[in-house]
Design a protein around this motif. Sequence first.
Motif, mmCIF file in Angstrom:
data_model
loop_
_atom_site.group_PDB
_atom_site.id
_atom_site.type_symbol
_atom_site.label_atom_id
_atom_site.label_comp_id
_atom_site.label_asym_id
_atom_site.label_seq_id
_atom_site.Cartn_x
_atom_site.Cartn_y
_atom_site.Cartn_z
ATOM 1 N N UNK A 172 -18.997 -1.161 1.874
ATOM 2 C CA UNK A 172 -17.944 -1.373 0.916
ATOM 3 C C UNK A 172 -16.364 -1.561 0.907
ATOM 4 N N UNK A 173 -15.668 -1.660 1.549
ATOM 5 C CA UNK A 173 -14.291 -1.687 1.975
ATOM 6 C C UNK A 173 -14.212 -2.981 1.877
ATOM 7 N N UNK A 174 -15.084 -3.614 2.366
ATOM 8 C CA UNK A 174 -15.108 -4.842 2.156
ATOM 9 C C UNK A 174 -15.111 -5.595 1.322
ATOM 10 N N UNK A 175 -16.356 -5.002 0.189
ATOM 11 C CA UNK A 175 -16.685 -5.715 -0.957
ATOM 12 C C UNK A 175 -15.344 -5.731 -1.855
ATOM 13 N N UNK A 176 -14.862 -4.176 -1.876
ATOM 14 C CA UNK A 176 -14.013 -3.971 -2.350
ATOM 15 C C UNK A 176 -12.675 -4.682 -2.348
ATOM 16 N N UNK A 177 -12.071 -4.950 -1.103
ATOM 17 C CA UNK A 177 -11.077 -5.557 -0.860
ATOM 18 C C UNK A 177 -10.997 -7.327 -1.600
ATOM 19 N N UNK A 223 -6.863 6.813 4.119
ATOM 20 C CA UNK A 223 -6.076 5.426 4.056
ATOM 21 C C UNK A 223 -6.421 4.779 4.643
ATOM 22 N N UNK A 224 -8.275 4.257 4.747
ATOM 23 C CA UNK A 224 -8.787 3.053 5.160
ATOM 24 C C UNK A 224 -8.779 1.943 4.014
ATOM 25 N N UNK A 225 -9.155 3.440 2.491
ATOM 26 C CA UNK A 225 -9.332 3.021 1.561
ATOM 27 C C UNK A 225 -7.863 2.130 0.462
ATOM 28 N N UNK A 226 -6.304 2.811 1.075
ATOM 29 C CA UNK A 226 -5.576 2.311 0.646
ATOM 30 C C UNK A 226 -4.864 0.638 1.583
ATOM 31 N N UNK A 227 -5.294 1.073 2.859
ATOM 32 C CA UNK A 227 -5.431 -0.803 3.815
ATOM 33 C C UNK A 227 -6.211 -1.608 2.544
ATOM 34 N N UNK A 228 -7.483 -1.063 1.816
ATOM 35 C CA UNK A 228 -8.493 -2.242 1.335
ATOM 36 C C UNK A 228 -7.678 -2.783 -0.150
ATOM 37 N N UNK A 229 -7.210 -1.757 -0.655
ATOM 38 C CA UNK A 229 -6.781 -1.872 -1.756
ATOM 39 C C UNK A 229 -5.501 -2.182 -2.019
ATOM 40 N N UNK A 230 -4.314 -2.536 -0.819
ATOM 41 C CA UNK A 230 -2.916 -1.658 -1.065
ATOM 42 C C UNK A 230 -2.464 -0.878 -1.709
ATOM 43 N N UNK A 231 -3.078 0.645 -2.400
ATOM 44 C CA UNK A 231 -2.721 1.494 -2.368
ATOM 45 C C UNK A 231 -3.034 1.265 -3.821
ATOM 46 N N UNK A 232 -4.124 0.379 -4.913
ATOM 47 C CA UNK A 232 -3.944 0.288 -5.886
ATOM 48 C C UNK A 232 -4.716 1.515 -6.653
ATOM 49 N N UNK A 233 -4.220 1.942 -7.443
ATOM 50 C CA UNK A 233 -4.802 3.200 -8.178
ATOM 51 C C UNK A 233 -5.463 3.874 -9.930
ATOM 52 N N UNK A 234 -6.591 3.786 -9.323
ATOM 53 C CA UNK A 234 -6.770 3.487 -11.625
ATOM 54 C C UNK A 234 -5.748 3.922 -12.382
ATOM 55 N N UNK A 249 -17.319 2.320 -10.980
ATOM 56 C CA UNK A 249 -17.415 2.451 -9.575
ATOM 57 C C UNK A 249 -15.883 2.042 -8.811
ATOM 58 N N UNK A 250 -15.319 3.219 -8.001
ATOM 59 C CA UNK A 250 -14.269 2.076 -7.457
ATOM 60 C C UNK A 250 -14.024 2.830 -5.944
ATOM 61 N N UNK A 251 -12.705 3.574 -5.339
ATOM 62 C CA UNK A 251 -11.761 4.257 -4.297
ATOM 63 C C UNK A 251 -12.989 5.233 -4.270
ATOM 64 N N UNK A 252 -12.952 6.032 -6.146
ATOM 65 C CA UNK A 252 -13.416 7.566 -5.314
ATOM 66 C C UNK A 252 -14.819 7.853 -4.590
ATOM 67 N N UNK A 253 -15.708 7.131 -5.471
ATOM 68 C CA UNK A 253 -17.162 6.834 -4.362
ATOM 69 C C UNK A 253 -17.225 6.667 -2.955
ATOM 70 N N UNK A 265 -19.646 12.469 5.328
ATOM 71 C CA UNK A 265 -18.932 13.615 6.704
ATOM 72 C C UNK A 265 -18.202 13.101 7.242
ATOM 73 N N UNK A 266 -17.805 11.865 6.541
ATOM 74 C CA UNK A 266 -16.301 11.449 7.096
ATOM 75 C C UNK A 266 -15.063 12.059 7.011
ATOM 76 N N UNK A 267 -13.981 11.525 7.764
ATOM 77 C CA UNK A 267 -12.670 12.273 7.426
ATOM 78 C C UNK A 267 -12.600 11.442 5.889
ATOM 79 N N UNK A 268 -11.633 12.825 4.811
ATOM 80 C CA UNK A 268 -11.692 12.141 4.004
ATOM 81 C C UNK A 268 -10.287 11.046 3.689
ATOM 82 N N UNK A 269 -9.546 12.317 4.962
ATOM 83 C CA UNK A 269 -8.094 11.269 4.421
ATOM 84 C C UNK A 269 -8.093 10.254 5.626
#
Length: 205
Positions: free
Chosen positions: A72-77, A120-131, A98-102, A112-116
Amino acid sequence: MKSKKGKLVTFEGPEGSGKTTQIRYAEKLLKKKGYKVLVLREPGKTPTADAIRKILLHKNEPLSSEVETFLFLAARRDLVEKKILPALKAGKVVLCDRFQDSTWVYQGFAGKLSQKLIETMGDFATDGLTPNLTLLLDVPVSTGLKRAGGTDRMERKPKAFHEKVRKGFLQLAKKNKKRFRVISTTQSIENVQEEIKKVINYAFR
Ligand code: TMP
């Protein structure tokens, strides 16, 4: 055309929440207001992300939450690099199904993966882009699954998983009150659209 700074508006929700229909409605409203609008959906909308979508949704092979997250993160990036950032730079309003919240909800909270770690990985994938704004279209699980038809790999996960998905989204909305607006889609289509209109008119006043 209005030449305002670009904005990213995301639509989130459990299966069968009616995102696709409501995004089209929001697109119509914004275009009427004079905005240039780009509608996207995740995962997909670039050749690479579409190929990843096929693996994620249409292969029968089970995938762990870890593998799902990487895909999902590769597709998002790819989508962020090739479509979202250029559109925002050009001053467009990007409506994304859909975006990082999904990822936070499906792979983190319900998977059940660590939300933290997902953050962190999501920020890496989006350069911290927040809607700028997120519309959470909420629907009870059984209604949503019936509407969705249960054909893809994610929809076929157990009902308990989807209950967690719904709970996760509502929890996320509660934690991020400034960014989220929650709209129930069990009401009539006209009422849902009335609510969408109010939210869009306020955000783009
Ligand atoms: P949709 O097009 O019906 O929204 O399907 C996308 C599916 O992928 C849906 O079941 C939610 C799931 N998904 C995740 O599990 N994690 C993610 O990060 C994204 C974007 C979608």
